[in-house]
Enzyme design. Structure first.
Site, PDB file in Angstrom:
ATOM      1  N   HIS A 211      -4.468   9.017  -5.232  1.00  0.00           N
ATOM      2  CA  HIS A 211      -4.827   7.733  -4.630  1.00  0.00           C
ATOM      3  C   HIS A 211      -3.692   6.714  -4.608  1.00  0.00           C
ATOM      4  O   HIS A 211      -3.887   5.583  -4.173  1.00  0.00           O
ATOM      5  CB  HIS A 211      -6.031   7.132  -5.358  1.00  0.00           C
ATOM      6  CG  HIS A 211      -5.683   6.590  -6.716  1.00  0.00           C
ATOM      7  ND1 HIS A 211      -5.580   7.393  -7.818  1.00  0.00           N
ATOM      8  CD2 HIS A 211      -5.394   5.332  -7.138  1.00  0.00           C
ATOM      9  CE1 HIS A 211      -5.261   6.650  -8.870  1.00  0.00           C
ATOM     10  NE2 HIS A 211      -5.125   5.394  -8.484  1.00  0.00           N
TER      11      HIS A 211
HETATM   12  C1  UD1 Z   1      -6.623   0.109  -8.011  1.00  0.00           C
HETATM   13  C2  UD1 Z   1      -5.379  -0.256  -8.814  1.00  0.00           C
HETATM   14  C3  UD1 Z   1      -4.685   1.014  -9.269  1.00  0.00           C
HETATM   15  C4  UD1 Z   1      -5.637   1.922 -10.015  1.00  0.00           C
HETATM   16  C5  UD1 Z   1      -6.865   2.173  -9.159  1.00  0.00           C
HETATM   17  C6  UD1 Z   1      -7.880   3.008  -9.891  1.00  0.00           C
HETATM   18  C7  UD1 Z   1      -4.328  -2.348  -8.045  1.00  0.00           C
HETATM   19  C8  UD1 Z   1      -3.143  -2.933  -7.350  1.00  0.00           C
HETATM   20  N1  UD1 Z   1      -4.420  -1.009  -8.002  1.00  0.00           N
HETATM   21  O1  UD1 Z   1      -6.182   0.802  -6.865  1.00  0.00           O
HETATM   22  O2  UD1 Z   1      -3.630   0.674 -10.142  1.00  0.00           O
HETATM   23  O3  UD1 Z   1      -4.990   3.118 -10.321  1.00  0.00           O
HETATM   24  O4  UD1 Z   1      -7.472   0.922  -8.805  1.00  0.00           O
HETATM   25  O5  UD1 Z   1      -8.914   3.421  -9.061  1.00  0.00           O
HETATM   26  O6  UD1 Z   1      -5.118  -3.074  -8.600  1.00  0.00           O
HETATM   27  N2  UD1 Z   1     -12.433   0.897  -2.139  1.00  0.00           N
HETATM   28  C9  UD1 Z   1     -13.738   1.221  -1.897  1.00  0.00           C
HETATM   29  N3  UD1 Z   1     -14.666   0.999  -2.868  1.00  0.00           N
HETATM   30  C10 UD1 Z   1     -14.340   0.471  -4.072  1.00  0.00           C
HETATM   31  C11 UD1 Z   1     -13.013   0.139  -4.318  1.00  0.00           C
HETATM   32  C12 UD1 Z   1     -12.056   0.357  -3.362  1.00  0.00           C
HETATM   33  O7  UD1 Z   1     -14.077   1.696  -0.823  1.00  0.00           O
HETATM   34  O8  UD1 Z   1     -15.239   0.314  -4.923  1.00  0.00           O
HETATM   35  C13 UD1 Z   1     -11.408   1.178  -1.123  1.00  0.00           C
HETATM   36  C14 UD1 Z   1     -11.178   0.062  -0.142  1.00  0.00           C
HETATM   37  O9  UD1 Z   1     -10.883   0.611   1.075  1.00  0.00           O
HETATM   38  C15 UD1 Z   1      -9.927  -0.599  -0.721  1.00  0.00           C
HETATM   39  C16 UD1 Z   1      -9.168   0.577  -1.287  1.00  0.00           C
HETATM   40  O10 UD1 Z   1     -10.174   1.459  -1.768  1.00  0.00           O
HETATM   41  O11 UD1 Z   1      -9.218  -1.291   0.252  1.00  0.00           O
HETATM   42  C17 UD1 Z   1      -8.237   0.223  -2.400  1.00  0.00           C
HETATM   43  O12 UD1 Z   1      -8.934  -0.480  -3.442  1.00  0.00           O
HETATM   44  P1  UD1 Z   1      -8.099  -1.503  -4.378  1.00  0.00           P
HETATM   45  O13 UD1 Z   1      -8.997  -2.063  -5.411  1.00  0.00           O
HETATM   46  O14 UD1 Z   1      -7.324  -2.462  -3.537  1.00  0.00           O
HETATM   47  O15 UD1 Z   1      -7.018  -0.598  -5.060  1.00  0.00           O
HETATM   48  P2  UD1 Z   1      -7.067   0.915  -5.572  1.00  0.00           P
HETATM   49  O16 UD1 Z   1      -6.312   1.752  -4.631  1.00  0.00           O
HETATM   50  O17 UD1 Z   1      -8.468   1.298  -5.922  1.00  0.00           O
END
Ligand code: UD1
Length: 366
Positions: A211
């Site tokens: 991811h």
């Molecule tokens: C975040 C952390 C990363 C960690 C990861 C664990 C930051 C910068 N990154 O990354 O260090 O390893 O969490 O999982 O904080 N999304 C969903 N549902 C959710 C959450 C996210 O669909 O419940 C999708 C959305 O499209 C979102 C994308 O995942 O835009 C990324 O989510 P985000 O919280 O921005 O960062 P992660 O990639 O999850």
């Protein structure tokens, strides 16, 4: 005066993303045992049931006192929403101390807001460094540690990194790894047979999670990664619970177009670690999984050029690989079989939570 009387305002935990929940559970439990008043703010950075709620249920975390519902967005948009929401909460709750975890956007936002309001911050998992500022997590870690009154360090080299950055020595405490507390506390619940049956998995498989933005955000990179993952699937069945980030790019690149690839939805904590425990090898770009495989003795191939957790290489089962090194690395791991987990990183013993509680209660008492 007992400890309960010393702590007048609550300790506030700020949790936002999946790995935070696993680290916070033993800390909240140990502070509860020490008689501390506590509140939990969930920022809502992760919001899917499978990315959040299931962890609260399985790990016995208290229902959050508030959920800010910040959701997803670009870094600026998400961090801005975090700053605004957290400032309101901290102002109305006047915490004695704010505890933040790991390196996600919720972590840095909470540390920044608390520092400006002159509320002391304790950072759990301080001192880790990848020395790669292209990773958002590295930016988050460095700034959070500078703003923290207590740097609670999981791994000995973290103390040196903090000293190199001018963090006064009295702020840094080597306490061990609370993520491993959670792992060891739940060891009896990880039933690989049940997970295999529930998801129709074969006896022997490699488990993968991917991811990181650097691996999945660009369609061309995701496509190259998929080619190498198919190479792994030529060697053994490949089970991959897909994180929402990168899902579209990985599927568009044909991840599912291989008979030996098993795509799963994100798993809850218990099922996920059960699947890891039963894997012949793990392929990942996660941070926490490098630590969990080290304790479980499962060979781990980390598809990254660096790691902020080098102790998982020197004292564990981890190995860094490029895309090109992935298939040969998995082949070698499959031939070598399970790794002895005799040499554990110091203080990854299941008692980090109580050590953290001890440092925090002492600090509040002073
Ligand atoms: C975040 C952390 C990363 C960690 C990861 C664990 C930051 C910068 N990154 O990354 O260090 O390893 O969490 O999982 O904080 N999304 C969903 N549902 C959710 C959450 C996210 O669909 O419940 C999708 C959305 O499209 C979102 C994308 O995942 O835009 C990324 O989510 P985000 O919280 O921005 O960062 P992660 O990639 O999850």
């Amino acid at each position: 005066m007992n400890r309960r009387e010393i702590v007048l305002a609550p300790i506030v935990h700020v949790l936002g993303a999946r790995p935070n929940f696993v680290k916070a559970a033993p800390v909240i439990g140990a502070l509860r045992a020490a008689g501390a008043e506590q509140a939990v703010i969930h920022t809502g950075q992760h919001y899917d049931e499978r990315m959040s709620e299931v962890f609260f249920t399985e790990l016995g975390l208290p229902e959050p006192d508030v959920n800010l519902g910040v959701g997803s967005g670009g870094h600026a948009e998400q961090t801005a929403a975090l700053l605004v929401g957290l400032e309101k909460e901290f102002t109305s709750r006047s915490p004695a101390l704010v505890i933040v975890y790991g390196d996600v956007n919720s972590t840095i936002a909470a540390a920044l807001v608390a520092a400006k309001l002159r509320i002391p911050v304790a950072h759990v998992e301080a001192g880790l460094r990848s020395f790669d500022m292209s990773m958002p997590e590295e930016v988050n870690r460095r700034i959070t540690d500078q703003l923290s009154a207590l740097c609670l360090v999981t791994s000995p080299e973290g103390i040196g990194h903090l000293a190199d950055e001018g963090v006064p020595v009295h702020r840094a405490h080597l306490v061990g790894n609370p993520m491993i507390d959670t792992l060891l506390a739940n060891l009896g619940s990880f039933d690989t047979g049940r997970v295999r049956e529930a998801h129709g998995l074969p006896e022997r498989y490699v488990l993968a999670t991917m991811h990181r933005p650097a691996n999945v955000d660009e369609p061309e990179t995701a496509a190259a990664l998929v080619r190498h993952l198919h190479g792994v699937a030529d060697l053994a069945d490949l089970v991959i619970p897909v994180h929402p980030r990168g899902r579209a790019n990985l599927l568009a690149a044909g991840l599912a177009d291989h008979d030996a690839v098993h795509i799963l939805e994100p798993l809850g904590y218990i099922d996920f670690i059960a699947a890891v425990r039963g894997a012949a090898a793990v392929v990942t770009d996660s941070g926490g999984l490098q630590e969990e495989t080290t304790i479980l003795g499962v060979p781990c191939l980390t598809v990254r050029p660096n790691t902020e957790r080098p102790i998982t290489i020197t004292h564990g089962t981890n190995r860094l690989v490029s895309f090109e090194e992935l298939v040969p690395g998995v082949r070698k791991a499959l031939e070598s079989g399970p790794v002895s987990a005799d040499r554990k990183p110091p203080l990854w013993d299941g008692h980090a939570g109580p050590r953290i509680a001890e440092v925090i209660m002492r600090c509040l008492g002073e």
